[in-house]
Design a protein around this motif. Structure first.
Motif, PDB file in Angstrom:
ATOM      1  N   UNK A  95      36.102   6.641   7.900  1.00  0.00           N
ATOM      2  CA  UNK A  95      35.760   5.704   8.986  1.00  0.00           C
ATOM      3  C   UNK A  95      34.288   5.719   9.374  1.00  0.00           C
ATOM      4  N   UNK A  96      33.633   6.876   9.257  1.00  0.00           N
ATOM      5  CA  UNK A  96      32.215   6.970   9.624  1.00  0.00           C
ATOM      6  C   UNK A  96      31.282   6.814   8.430  1.00  0.00           C
ATOM      7  N   UNK A  97      31.853   6.631   7.225  1.00  0.00           N
ATOM      8  CA  UNK A  97      31.034   6.725   6.018  1.00  0.00           C
ATOM      9  C   UNK A  97      31.000   5.457   5.166  1.00  0.00           C
ATOM     10  N   UNK A  98      31.618   4.390   5.626  1.00  0.00           N
ATOM     11  CA  UNK A  98      31.545   3.106   4.938  1.00  0.00           C
ATOM     12  C   UNK A  98      32.031   2.030   5.898  1.00  0.00           C
ATOM     13  N   UNK A  99      31.896   0.776   5.464  1.00  0.00           N
ATOM     14  CA  UNK A  99      32.441  -0.314   6.256  1.00  0.00           C
ATOM     15  C   UNK A  99      33.693  -0.793   5.542  1.00  0.00           C
ATOM     16  N   UNK A 100      34.787  -0.881   6.279  1.00  0.00           N
ATOM     17  CA  UNK A 100      36.071  -1.234   5.662  1.00  0.00           C
ATOM     18  C   UNK A 100      36.276  -2.733   5.639  1.00  0.00           C
ATOM     19  N   UNK A 101      36.820  -3.209   4.518  1.00  0.00           N
ATOM     20  CA  UNK A 101      37.151  -4.624   4.366  1.00  0.00           C
ATOM     21  C   UNK A 101      38.624  -4.725   4.003  1.00  0.00           C
ATOM     22  N   UNK A 102      39.371  -5.599   4.670  1.00  0.00           N
ATOM     23  CA  UNK A 102      40.798  -5.723   4.331  1.00  0.00           C
ATOM     24  C   UNK A 102      41.025  -6.428   2.992  1.00  0.00           C
ATOM     25  N   UNK A 103      40.055  -7.259   2.579  1.00  0.00           N
ATOM     26  CA  UNK A 103      40.206  -8.048   1.348  1.00  0.00           C
ATOM     27  C   UNK A 103      38.948  -7.858   0.496  1.00  0.00           C
ATOM     28  N   UNK A 104      39.144  -7.751  -0.810  1.00  0.00           N
ATOM     29  CA  UNK A 104      37.986  -7.549  -1.684  1.00  0.00           C
ATOM     30  C   UNK A 104      37.187  -8.842  -1.820  1.00  0.00           C
ATOM     31  N   UNK A 105      35.883  -8.784  -1.561  1.00  0.00           N
ATOM     32  CA  UNK A 105      35.070  -9.993  -1.731  1.00  0.00           C
ATOM     33  C   UNK A 105      34.814 -10.269  -3.212  1.00  0.00           C
ATOM     34  N   UNK A 106      34.283 -11.440  -3.503  1.00  0.00           N
ATOM     35  CA  UNK A 106      33.967 -11.869  -4.867  1.00  0.00           C
ATOM     36  C   UNK A 106      32.620 -11.240  -5.254  1.00  0.00           C
ATOM     37  N   UNK A 107      32.688 -10.137  -5.998  1.00  0.00           N
ATOM     38  CA  UNK A 107      31.470  -9.385  -6.322  1.00  0.00           C
ATOM     39  C   UNK A 107      30.543 -10.217  -7.222  1.00  0.00           C
ATOM     40  N   UNK A 108      31.137 -11.039  -8.114  1.00  0.00           N
ATOM     41  CA  UNK A 108      30.306 -11.877  -8.990  1.00  0.00           C
ATOM     42  C   UNK A 108      29.472 -12.865  -8.180  1.00  0.00           C
ATOM     43  N   UNK A 109      30.064 -13.444  -7.147  1.00  0.00           N
ATOM     44  CA  UNK A 109      29.319 -14.372  -6.282  1.00  0.00           C
ATOM     45  C   UNK A 109      28.191 -13.620  -5.573  1.00  0.00           C
TER      46      UNK A 109
END
Lengths: 247, 247
Positions: free
Chosen positions: A126-140
């Motif tokens: 929790x203190x060491x990254x930002x959490x995302x519920x859905x994976x973004x489009x890394x290629x974009x």
């Protein structure tokens, strides 16, 4: 007197950033306290390559200070660490030239921004990254990232309330590492404006989420207007990874 | 009324262990507060598979509680998590049989103990493993580990001040994973005595450091005497990984 250059790491979670502030626990204050004790001085000067914000971490922050103590150079990390709290460590120390300056001698810096894809925010990260519920489009995000390397006026990626006038900086490299359930943004450059990495991270994330198109990145840079870029990404995902001093 | 079984994870660093104690921040107290609020009851009963000590972590602790709330089962983790502090999370929840009991229905448990080999204790892992300056002999530890699986009286590996009389337990498996700069001990068994995993970890480490021979392990078990085993390993390296409930 001799000048010592030291590489330090800190877990930013428990600090109100690097710089001394009244009644706040800061990295600089903790370093001044430890080094001041060693030197029997309450005021002791410690200079870093630059500030980091509250909750931002460092894997390789660089500091310098001057000392009259006759401690062998290899013993310095152990000596300072014995007086520092566990959330900050001196990793290495070396004797530097008299004109070495942690900030002004720096030729470049590398930052890392970590996102973790997870439905539930893990108590361990929790203190060491930002959490995302859905994976973004890394290629974009990668397509958009191509607009950043080079020398640009980065006014669009600088916190509006900053006194800095010259907002031209050079980005050497901007990579996105796809590690499955983690995405890392790794950026190196000559120097960074206030909140610059976090605004770039926030903008690239909006592109990865499909809120903006990858083509917008170049237009946002060209606009030189903070209002055109995305939200500032939260601090706990950011790491100052390395400071380079040329040869 | 229906019974809910939930799997929870917590960073043990900020907790004085699982069980409620006056004026201490414990996992159970925090759960009672959140569930009590949902149920508008100040006293609420939450039962776990077993206690964990101060600073010990959980990746898959299991709890049960009874509720009259008509929350759809898939919404339970979100509902509880919204009332819990960030260092504890409900990972999953399911409706259980009326006679399911987090402690008495448990068929086995798996614990993990993490050592990290590093000259300097990293600010980022200080609460999440036990640091060793020198890598122990993992092969010697593995040879010693072979003595543990099976049904034994584990009195030698039980904290002396425990009221438990029957100290016979069955260890199903004890593995040592060599991950380069980390060593993990993974142990599963029918149940564990107070401090049993930490005393086994401490004893195997002394064998890995050459302070004792691998052949001693079987003799220490046979002695049924706490004084014969090694030191209790520190809590921050220990994780309750999983609780099994058979089929």
């Amino acid at each position: 007197m001799k000048r010592i250059k030291a590489v330090i790491a800190y877990d930013g979670s428990g600090f109100s950033g690097f710089q001394v502030q009244p009644n706040k626990r800061t990295v600089q204050a903790v370093l001044i306290q430890a080094l001041g004790k060693m030197h029997k001085q309450t005021e002791f000067k410690v200079t870093a390559s630059g500030r980091t914000d509250a909750k931002v971490h460092a894997l390789g922050q660089v500091i310098h200070f001057d000392t009259w103590l006759a401690i062998p150079i290899a013993r310095w990390p152990i000596a300072i660490n014995s007086l520092l709290p566990a959330d900050i460590r001196v990793l290495t120390a070396e004797e530097a030239a008299d004109d070495f300056h942690a900030r002004f001698s720096a030729a470049g810096k590398t930052y890392r921004y970590k996102w973790k894809i997870s439905n539930i925010i893990s108590p361990f990260t929790r203190n060491f990254c930002t959490h995302l519920p859905i994976k973004p489009d890394v290629e974009a995000m990668r397509r958009a990232a191509r607009a950043f390397p080079g020398t640009h006026d980065f006014s669009s990626f600088c916190s509006a309330n900053t006194p800095v006038i010259d907002k031209v900086r050079t980005v050497y490299q901007l990579e996105l590492e796809d590690r499955g359930d983690e995405i890392h943004l790794v950026i190196s450059g000559s120097g960074f404006l206030y909140n610059m990495v976090r605004i770039i991270a926030g903008t690239l994330l909006e592109i990865g989420m499909g809120i903006r198109s990858p083509e917008e990145a170049a237009k946002i840079i060209a606009a030189q207007d903070r209002d055109r870029a995305g939200k500032t990404a939260p601090p706990q995902g950011l790491y100052l990874e390395k400071v380079d001093y040329g040869s």
